[in-house]
Enzyme design. Structure first.
Site, short mmCIF file in Angstrom:
data_model
loop_
_atom_site.label_atom_id
_atom_site.label_comp_id
_atom_site.label_asym_id
_atom_site.label_seq_id
_atom_site.Cartn_x
_atom_site.Cartn_y
_atom_site.Cartn_z
N CYS A 16 48.42 6.33 33.64
CA CYS A 16 46.89 6.84 33.36
C CYS A 16 45.99 5.37 33.75
CB CYS A 16 46.68 7.18 31.52
SG CYS A 16 45.12 7.36 31.59
N CYS A 66 43.47 2.29 27.43
CA CYS A 66 42.88 2.49 26.12
C CYS A 66 43.97 1.50 25.55
CB CYS A 66 43.83 3.41 25.39
SG CYS A 66 42.81 4.72 26.12
N CYS A 74 47.89 1.88 24.00
CA CYS A 74 48.61 3.11 24.52
C CYS A 74 49.66 2.71 25.37
CB CYS A 74 47.60 3.74 25.76
SG CYS A 74 48.25 5.93 26.13
N CYS A 107 51.95 20.62 20.29
CA CYS A 107 50.48 19.58 21.30
C CYS A 107 51.68 19.47 22.46
CB CYS A 107 50.38 19.06 19.97
SG CYS A 107 49.61 18.17 20.55
N CYS A 119 48.18 23.84 20.66
CA CYS A 119 47.38 22.32 20.48
C CYS A 119 47.86 21.47 21.88
CB CYS A 119 47.62 21.27 20.14
SG CYS A 119 46.54 19.91 19.67
N CYS A 126 40.72 18.56 17.18
CA CYS A 126 42.25 18.47 16.13
C CYS A 126 41.08 16.66 16.52
CB CYS A 126 43.06 18.70 16.90
SG CYS A 126 44.42 16.76 16.50
N ARG A 163 46.76 14.64 9.14
CA ARG A 163 47.88 14.90 9.47
C ARG A 163 48.40 13.23 9.49
NH1 ARG A 163 48.01 16.58 14.47
NH2 ARG A 163 47.39 18.73 13.43
N1 SAM Z 1 45.54 10.99 27.92
C1 SAM Z 1 44.13 11.68 26.45
C2 SAM Z 1 43.32 11.21 25.52
O1 SAM Z 1 43.17 9.76 25.73
O2 SAM Z 1 42.42 11.50 24.97
C3 SAM Z 1 45.24 12.34 25.42
C4 SAM Z 1 47.04 11.67 25.24
S1 SAM Z 1 46.63 9.62 24.20
C5 SAM Z 1 47.83 8.96 23.87
C6 SAM Z 1 46.32 10.98 22.82
C7 SAM Z 1 45.84 10.14 21.48
O3 SAM Z 1 47.08 9.54 21.12
C8 SAM Z 1 45.38 8.92 22.00
O4 SAM Z 1 43.41 8.90 21.64
C9 SAM Z 1 45.58 8.10 20.49
O5 SAM Z 1 45.08 7.84 19.30
C10 SAM Z 1 47.20 7.93 20.53
N2 SAM Z 1 47.65 6.65 20.70
C11 SAM Z 1 48.18 6.50 22.23
N3 SAM Z 1 48.62 5.19 21.82
C12 SAM Z 1 48.99 5.37 20.65
C13 SAM Z 1 50.02 4.25 20.29
N4 SAM Z 1 50.64 2.57 20.39
N5 SAM Z 1 50.11 4.05 18.48
C14 SAM Z 1 49.27 5.39 17.46
N6 SAM Z 1 48.48 6.20 18.58
C15 SAM Z 1 48.35 6.21 19.75
C1 DTB Z 2 47.10 12.15 18.40
O1 DTB Z 2 46.17 11.67 17.58
N1 DTB Z 2 48.49 10.44 17.98
C2 DTB Z 2 49.56 11.24 18.50
C3 DTB Z 2 48.53 12.74 19.69
N2 DTB Z 2 47.39 12.45 18.86
C4 DTB Z 2 49.23 13.55 20.72
C5 DTB Z 2 50.29 10.58 19.98
C6 DTB Z 2 50.34 9.58 19.70
C7 DTB Z 2 50.95 8.83 20.35
C8 DTB Z 2 51.99 7.68 20.01
C9 DTB Z 2 52.26 6.75 21.24
C10 DTB Z 2 53.50 7.36 22.11
O2 DTB Z 2 54.19 8.31 21.72
O3 DTB Z 2 53.50 7.33 23.42
FE1 SF4 Z 3 45.76 7.35 28.62
FE2 SF4 Z 3 46.69 6.59 27.26
FE3 SF4 Z 3 44.21 6.17 26.93
FE4 SF4 Z 3 44.85 8.74 27.30
S1 SF4 Z 3 45.18 6.98 24.94
S2 SF4 Z 3 43.33 7.50 28.10
S3 SF4 Z 3 46.67 8.52 28.49
S4 SF4 Z 3 45.68 5.11 28.15
#
Ligand code: SAM
Ligand code: DTB
Ligand code: SF4
Length: 325
Positions: A64, A68, A71, A108, A139, A199, A271
């Site tokens: 990606c 973030c 992430c 989801c 979702c 959501c 959740r």
């Molecule tokens: N890329 C898309 C976006 O960011 O909108 C969708 C997937 S993204 C992984 C969805 C959500 O997962 C993020 O907004 C964040 O709130 C959550 N998330 C990602 N990495 C995480 C982590 N290490 N711990 C907790 N929540 C996480």
């Molecule tokens: C959300 O709020 N939490 C989920 C879902 N929406 C997509 C994602 C959590 C991701 C945790 C880190 C991972 O497994 O990569």
């Molecule tokens: Fe990309 Fe992760 Fe940010 Fe979603 S949360 S936009 S997957 S870097």
């Protein structure tokens, strides 16, 4: 004796606007008072012993371009996550079928994109229709949507779109620089106007203050209408991400965040999301007492772990909780 709590600062509870101060005052309540109030609100709106089960699938992992800081899927950090292409339709359907067989009611699908290209969106729309045809709620979380994309997903049968505000507006810039919260709100507005349920939640334990947590909850509660589904994630610390090594959040503070979400968004599915694998069962039980009534169910979140289904089933049995069917 502690004072009775003013739950809603406005006269019409369904439309109440929450100031950051009002939410911060909830956070300051004695723990027992806060949980009692959250449980009272919960019982007014839901069966307190039913929990909704959502299973996640990463349909497009890693690579990606966004930054973030939490992430593991950002291309900017070395986390060991290997970038993959969009999954095939039969593989997605097989995973959805398996999730349904284990008791999930919502499926989801997450993609590590800044936003979907139109040709990718077509493929996701097919996945949505196929998963919906299995009798599951659908979702997706695909990043930012352009004009017309939400309508395409709605036509395919999408029930919920996940797009998080992630954190307090003032803290946000410390976590993400490649997209603004205003852009997120724009996507949420597109989702709403297409008739898809929202959501939307955030992450705690990223080094933010209690005031920031209150700010995030107030911002979510003030969305008009507030989201139907509110994921509260505890940061999963992944080695290689900038937030790795952040001081961990006191579990009671996490429980308080859940309680504040329940009180300010009485009819939302709150959740208990990422972070359960590292969370002791008594803390999870306190989250249910605080009004959480949905979990991610299945061994994996997107790239990180989640409790085994057998463990969750055993926990539910111990607590007398039943899965929503
Ligand atoms: N890329 C898309 C976006 O960011 O909108 C969708 C997937 S993204 C992984 C969805 C959500 O997962 C993020 O907004 C964040 O709130 C959550 N998330 C990602 N990495 C995480 C982590 N290490 N711990 C907790 N929540 C996480
Ligand atoms: C959300 O709020 N939490 C989920 C879902 N929406 C997509 C994602 C959590 C991701 C945790 C880190 C991972 O497994 O990569
Ligand atoms: Fe990309 Fe992760 Fe940010 Fe979603 S949360 S936009 S997957 S870097």
């Amino acid at each position: 004796m502690s004072q009775p709590m003013t739950v809603c600062p406005a006269a019409v509870p369904e439309r109440c606007a929450w100031s950051v101060e009002a939410v911060a005052a909830l956070f300051e309540r004695p723990f027992n008072d806060l949980l009692f109030e959250a449980q009272r609100v919960h019982r007014q709106n839901f069966d307190p012993n039913r929990v909704q089960l959502s299973t996640l699938l990463s349909i497009k992992t890693g690579g990606c371009p966004e930054d973030c800081a939490y992430c593991p899927q950002s291309v900017r950090y070395s986390t060991g996550v290997v970038a993959e292409n969009l999954m095939s339709l039969p593989d997605v359907v097989a995973a959805a079928r398996a999730a349904k067989a284990k008791g999930a009611t919502r499926f989801c699908m997450g993609a590590a994109w800044r936003g979907p290209k139109d040709r990718d969106l077509e493929r996701v729309a097919e996945m949505v229709s196929a998963v919906k045809a299995l009798g599951l709620e659908t979702c997706v979380t695909l990043g930012m949507l352009k004009e017309g994309q939400a309508e395409r997903l709605r036509a395919a049968g999408l029930d919920y779109y996940n797009h998080n505000l992630d954190t307090d507006p003032e803290f946000y810039g410390r976590i993400i620089t490649t997209r603004t919260q205003a852009e997120r709100l724009e996507t949420l507005a597109r989702v709403r106007s297409a008739g898809i349920r929202v959501c939307c939640g955030g992450i705690v334990g990223m080094g933010e203050s209690r005031r920031h947590r209150a700010g995030m909850i107030a911002q979510l509660a003030n969305l008009d209408p507030y989201p139907e589904s509110v994921p509260i994630n505890a940061l999963v610390q992944v080695e290689g991400t900038p937030l790795y090594g952040t001081e961990t959040l006191d579990p009671f503070e996490f429980v308080r965040t859940i309680a504040c979400a329940r009180i300010t968004m009485p009819k939302a599915w709150v959740r208990l999301s990422a972070g359960r694998e590292a969370m002791p069962e008594p803390v999870q039980a306190l989250c249910f007492l605080a009004g959480a009534n949905s979990i991610f169910y299945g061994e994996k979140l997107l790239t990180t772990g989640n409790p085994q289904v057998e463990r969750d089933q055993a926990l539910f049995a111990k607590l007398g909780l039943k899965a929503l069917s």
